[in-house]
Design a protein around this motif. Structure first.
Motif, mmCIF file in Angstrom:
data_model
loop_
_atom_site.group_PDB
_atom_site.id
_atom_site.type_symbol
_atom_site.label_atom_id
_atom_site.label_comp_id
_atom_site.label_asym_id
_atom_site.label_seq_id
_atom_site.Cartn_x
_atom_site.Cartn_y
_atom_site.Cartn_z
ATOM 1 N N HIS A 54 0.808 -1.220 0.000
ATOM 2 C CA HIS A 54 0.000 0.000 0.000
ATOM 3 C C HIS A 54 0.838 1.266 0.000
ATOM 4 C CE1 HIS A 54 -3.399 -2.630 1.784
ATOM 5 N NE2 HIS A 54 -3.322 -2.736 0.474
ATOM 6 N N ALA A 55 2.015 1.215 0.604
ATOM 7 C CA ALA A 55 2.880 2.400 0.612
ATOM 8 C C ALA A 55 3.308 2.749 -0.814
ATOM 9 C CB ALA A 55 4.093 2.169 1.504
ATOM 10 N N GLN A 56 3.738 1.747 -1.569
ATOM 11 C CA GLN A 56 4.154 1.995 -2.948
ATOM 12 C C GLN A 56 2.958 2.370 -3.818
ATOM 13 O OE1 GLN A 56 7.266 2.258 -4.121
ATOM 14 N NE2 GLN A 56 6.360 2.930 -6.042
ATOM 15 N N LEU A 57 1.836 1.772 -3.545
ATOM 16 C CA LEU A 57 0.620 2.093 -4.290
ATOM 17 C C LEU A 57 0.238 3.557 -4.078
ATOM 18 C CD1 LEU A 57 -1.384 0.727 -6.168
ATOM 19 C CD2 LEU A 57 -2.669 -0.016 -4.163
ATOM 20 N N ARG A 58 0.317 4.015 -2.839
ATOM 21 C CA ARG A 58 0.025 5.426 -2.555
ATOM 22 C C ARG A 58 1.019 6.344 -3.281
ATOM 23 N NH1 ARG A 58 -1.646 3.343 2.666
ATOM 24 N NH2 ARG A 58 -3.855 3.805 2.893
ATOM 25 N N LEU A 76 -9.721 13.495 -12.068
ATOM 26 C CA LEU A 76 -8.678 12.492 -11.850
ATOM 27 C C LEU A 76 -7.851 12.854 -10.610
ATOM 28 C CD1 LEU A 76 -7.215 11.544 -15.354
ATOM 29 C CD2 LEU A 76 -8.367 10.052 -13.732
ATOM 30 N N VAL A 77 -7.524 14.122 -10.460
ATOM 31 C CA VAL A 77 -6.766 14.567 -9.285
ATOM 32 C C VAL A 77 -7.529 14.232 -8.008
ATOM 33 C CG1 VAL A 77 -5.898 16.603 -8.045
ATOM 34 C CG2 VAL A 77 -5.475 16.360 -10.506
ATOM 35 N N GLY A 81 -6.257 11.530 -5.395
ATOM 36 C CA GLY A 81 -5.971 12.082 -4.075
ATOM 37 C C GLY A 81 -6.687 11.316 -2.975
ATOM 38 N N SER A 82 -7.933 10.928 -3.224
ATOM 39 C CA SER A 82 -8.670 10.166 -2.209
ATOM 40 C C SER A 82 -8.038 8.794 -2.008
ATOM 41 C CB SER A 82 -10.149 10.046 -2.577
ATOM 42 O OG SER A 82 -10.351 9.177 -3.671
ATOM 43 N N TRP A 83 -7.556 8.184 -3.080
ATOM 44 C CA TRP A 83 -6.879 6.892 -2.945
ATOM 45 C C TRP A 83 -5.543 7.064 -2.237
ATOM 46 C CZ3 TRP A 83 -7.564 4.467 -8.496
ATOM 47 C CH2 TRP A 83 -8.901 4.080 -8.660
ATOM 48 N N GLU A 84 -4.832 8.121 -2.582
ATOM 49 C CA GLU A 84 -3.533 8.370 -1.963
ATOM 50 C C GLU A 84 -3.666 8.560 -0.446
ATOM 51 O OE1 GLU A 84 0.045 11.697 -2.131
ATOM 52 O OE2 GLU A 84 -1.815 12.065 -3.207
ATOM 53 N N GLU A 88 -10.669 6.080 0.538
ATOM 54 C CA GLU A 88 -11.428 4.928 0.068
ATOM 55 C C GLU A 88 -10.587 3.715 0.417
ATOM 56 O OE1 GLU A 88 -12.809 5.185 -3.959
ATOM 57 O OE2 GLU A 88 -13.177 7.319 -3.795
ATOM 58 N N SER A 89 -11.188 2.552 0.381
ATOM 59 C CA SER A 89 -10.410 1.352 0.681
ATOM 60 C C SER A 89 -9.302 1.216 -0.356
ATOM 61 C CB SER A 89 -11.317 0.125 0.635
ATOM 62 O OG SER A 89 -11.672 -0.166 -0.703
ATOM 63 N N MET A 90 -8.323 0.425 -0.049
ATOM 64 C CA MET A 90 -7.222 0.250 -0.983
ATOM 65 C C MET A 90 -7.624 -0.640 -2.154
ATOM 66 S SD MET A 90 -4.873 2.272 -0.193
ATOM 67 C CE MET A 90 -3.595 1.760 -1.301
ATOM 68 N N GLU A 91 -8.867 -1.005 -2.222
ATOM 69 C CA GLU A 91 -9.370 -1.715 -3.395
ATOM 70 C C GLU A 91 -9.501 -0.703 -4.516
ATOM 71 O OE1 GLU A 91 -9.947 -5.048 -3.752
ATOM 72 O OE2 GLU A 91 -9.035 -5.162 -1.774
ATOM 73 N N ILE A 92 -8.747 -0.894 -5.548
ATOM 74 C CA ILE A 92 -8.746 0.036 -6.667
ATOM 75 C C ILE A 92 -9.944 -0.281 -7.558
ATOM 76 C CG2 ILE A 92 -7.468 0.879 -8.661
ATOM 77 C CD1 ILE A 92 -4.952 -0.311 -7.314
ATOM 78 N N ASP A 93 -10.749 0.715 -7.792
ATOM 79 C CA ASP A 93 -11.882 0.565 -8.704
ATOM 80 C C ASP A 93 -11.388 0.943 -10.100
ATOM 81 O OD1 ASP A 93 -14.217 0.669 -10.163
ATOM 82 O OD2 ASP A 93 -15.349 1.766 -8.637
#
Length: 113
Positions: A54-58, A76-77, A81-84, A88-93
């Motif tokens: 998750h750290a690298q994903l962020r 997109l920003v 930003g919300s994912w970063e 939201e959960s770390m589940e990428i939509d």
């Protein structure tokens, strides 16, 4: 008193023009390169998510958000930003992200007509 939420614009056109610094053809080409690069990056996001990194994903979301900000791609920003921030959960939509990418590309290409 309830706060009213308004949806962000897909593209901030005045920001796009300002960042182009008078070289719209070059900036349109740069935007296309950005979209191509992001499509490649997304493939790695799935692997990072599956690995639980998750750290690298962020970090990837942050980097992509910076690119989107250069072009004024406000939705997109906001999403990245919300994912970063982990709002939201770390589940990428990915479907949602791809949909936002599609409308962002269409908005940029519409400026080039």
């Amino acid at each position: 008193m309830m706060a009213v939420m308004t949806e962000r614009p897909i593209l901030n056109e005045s920001h796009f023009h300002r960042m182009a610094c008078g070289d719209l053809p070059g900036f349109f080409a740069l935007a296309e390169e950005f979209f191509d690069d992001v499509r490649e990056q997304v493939k790695g996001w799935v692997a990072l998510q599956e690995a639980g990194d998750h750290a690298q994903l962020r970090e990837e979301f942050h980097r992509c958000k910076g690119g989107a900000a250069i072009f004024g791609l406000e939705r997109l920003v906001s999403l990245l930003g919300s994912w970063e921030r982990g709002e939201e959960s770390m589940e990428i939509d990915l479907a949602k992200f791809r949909g936002e990418m599609k409308v962002a590309m269409e908005a940029v290409r519409a400026l080039d007509r």
